[in-house]
Structure formats: structure tokens, C-alpha cells
Enzyme design. Sequence first.
Site, PDB file in Angstrom:
ATOM      1  CE1 TYR A 108      20.196 117.798 -58.832  1.00 25.01           C
ATOM      2  CE2 TYR A 108      20.969 119.953 -58.647  1.00 25.01           C
ATOM      3  CZ  TYR A 108      20.401 118.757 -58.371  1.00 25.01           C
ATOM      4  OH  TYR A 108      19.931 119.075 -56.815  1.00 25.01           O
ATOM      5  CD  GLU A 196      17.513 116.154 -57.064  1.00 22.51           C
ATOM      6  OE1 GLU A 196      18.802 116.610 -56.279  1.00 22.51           O
ATOM      7  OE2 GLU A 196      17.487 114.908 -56.959  1.00 22.51           O
TER       8      GLU A 196
END
Length: 388
Positions: A108, A196
Site C-alpha cells: 500500500y 492512493e
Amino acid sequence: MKIHEYQAKAILGEFGVSVPRGGVALTPAQARQLAEELGGKVVLKAQVHAGGRGRAGGIKTAESPDQAEHLAGEMLGKRLVTHQTSAEGVPVGSVLVEEAIEGGRELYVGITVDGAAAMPVVMASEAGGVEIEEVAAQSPEKILRAYIDPVTGFQPFHGRRLAYGLNLEAGQIRPASTLMANLYRVFREKDCSLAEINPLVVCPDGRLVGLDAKLNFDDNALSRHPEIAELRDLTQEEPSESQAAEFGSSYIKFDGDIGCLVNGAGLAMATMDMIKLMGAQPANFLDVGGGATSEAVANAIRIILSDPKVRAVLINVFGGILRCDIVARGIVEATSQVEVRVPLVVRMRGTNLEEGQRILAESGLGVILAANLREAAQKAVAAARPNA
């Protein structure tokens, strides 16, 4: 403002971030054609402004163009319900068709603004593929952070520190650092509130590929980015929220039954808190702003009353720039256009209070007046539950 995944990936690609090959399909036939161009086996992703698509059936793998066409037909035109949508779900108007990437570790990487630190923060985690909120709640130690001084910007040492923290191989440290630097460029140059990549996949050949991407933008900066504003998909937004925005109001729909109309975000939060303190739930957040006109106030009331769950409306106004008489005229104007079947509780203080009260008294609307916020909330909750 939110955009779709395929739009976010197009922007990331322009900034040198590696993403899978693919295209967007509006029809099953287009999905089939894209699958043929991509070699047969593809992944189809419903394009909606909500997370949790995989668990809700919004991400599927097709082994052939025929299957891609069939799966696209099942998705397009339907409504997808995830844990981030309402019970009604959101419409699927397009499907992203991508090459199937042989994945490995899922990481991530994300950037947002830390309000407490007053600067951007780059976050990275080995717990990719999972909602970052879940990781923060259950395993906060798995989230690495690097705070970025807006003056000096993202530096190579930031990327190296995060990359080493992700336990990447030596040959992947530089590419990972470069990817994070490019993501920060997107965040800064496009005035994002969130950038993101989740998951960021480590492929068997060592490449780092962004399998999913999300970009949110600062609404106040859209005037500088007309190319971003054009990407807005109103079908993914609550119609009442879009309508409120046209009048300069901020509206967010909730599941309660006490409608709220307030001028000022802080006052709106206090009003909702007081409603909850009285044992009820607010139906919305609605800030008409300091410079609202009577027309904007009337539109705000119509939006609140369009929610069938609303059983009472609490109007809480501190008359400064927005005078009390303007609010009163807006209330009267709204009730002349929409049938009001629920009690209206009004608490006003400030500029032209007496004139505002006179207008409401002469309107014959039977408005319930309150002297302070606690009393207003009590009266609104009591009016919504007369038999309680």
C-alpha cells in the site's frame, strides 16, 4: 471531488507510475473487443466511487473475450452495493477491462494531508489489498509514515526509508522511491486531497505495478484544473448533494430523521452533536454558508424536505453576514413551493433578529421558535416523536 479508477490510472500513467494495460467499456461488446486486444484473459472492474468492490462482486476475472462480454453484461446498468455505499448502491455505467497481472506481494502507498501536522504525509504498508482504515484500526504498527515539508517537497531519502521499511529487495528500492516521488508529484500538481495505490503489486519479475488507484481532489482548487473538473461523474453522487453545491451549500445525507439547516460548518457540527445528545440522529449535514441568499436558503429547505426520512427540521442560524431576515424569507419562499408536512424548529440569533421573527410570525407557518441550541434540539426531537 472523486474520479473513477480508470481516470486515476490515466493520470498516474502520465506521471510515470506503472499501471496495467486496459481500457474502459461502456457496453459488453466493447468489453469483448478490449479483451481480444489484451490477449484474452482480463480483469473487469465496475467503475463506481466506492471501495469494497471485490467483496461486492464488482471485480471479476474473465478467461476469454466471450466471458468478458458476458460478465460486463452482468455488471453494466446494475447498481453495486458495498460497505461504502447506501443500501440502494451506486450505478455501474462503465467497466474497466485490464490485462490480468501475475501478482506477488501486495503493498500500500498513499498520500494525504495530516491536519494536525499541517503537511502532507506519505504512508506505506506491507498490508496492501486491505482497506487502510482496517489496517490502522487493527495493526497501526504496519503503517509507515513520512511527513513532507511543502517547501522542500518529497526527497529521495523519504522514498528510500519507506522502501526499506517495506522489506523490498535491493534492486527494487530505487524504483519504489521513484514511484513514490511520482505519486507525490501527482498529489502536489493536481491539488489532490488523497492519492492512493492499493494494492501496489510486486510482480514475479520485480516490477512494481499499481493494480488499483484512487485520486480525490480539493474542490476549492478545481478552478485551477478544468481538465480535472471535466472528469466529474454526477451519476455517482447523491443528487441532492450536487443540487446543493449549485447554490453554494454543502450537503451530506445521513440516515437520521432530524433535518438540519445551519450557516457555518462548526455550528452545523455542534447542531448535529446536540441532536445526538437529545437521543436522535441527524438526517443530514447542511451548511448554507455565510453569504447565502434567501433563494439558497429556500433551496436548502427543499432538499431537506425531499428526504422521506425527515420527521422534523431544525434551522439553527447565527446572523452575521447571513442575516436572520434573509433566512426567514427563505423559509417562507420554500414553503410556498413545497408542501411542508413536518414541524419546523427555528433558532435564530444575530443581525436583524426582530425582522426575521416578524416575517415568520406573519407567515402563518406555525414555526416553532427556540431561544438556544439545546432548547431547539429538544423541541425538534419532541416534534419528530410526538408519541414518545
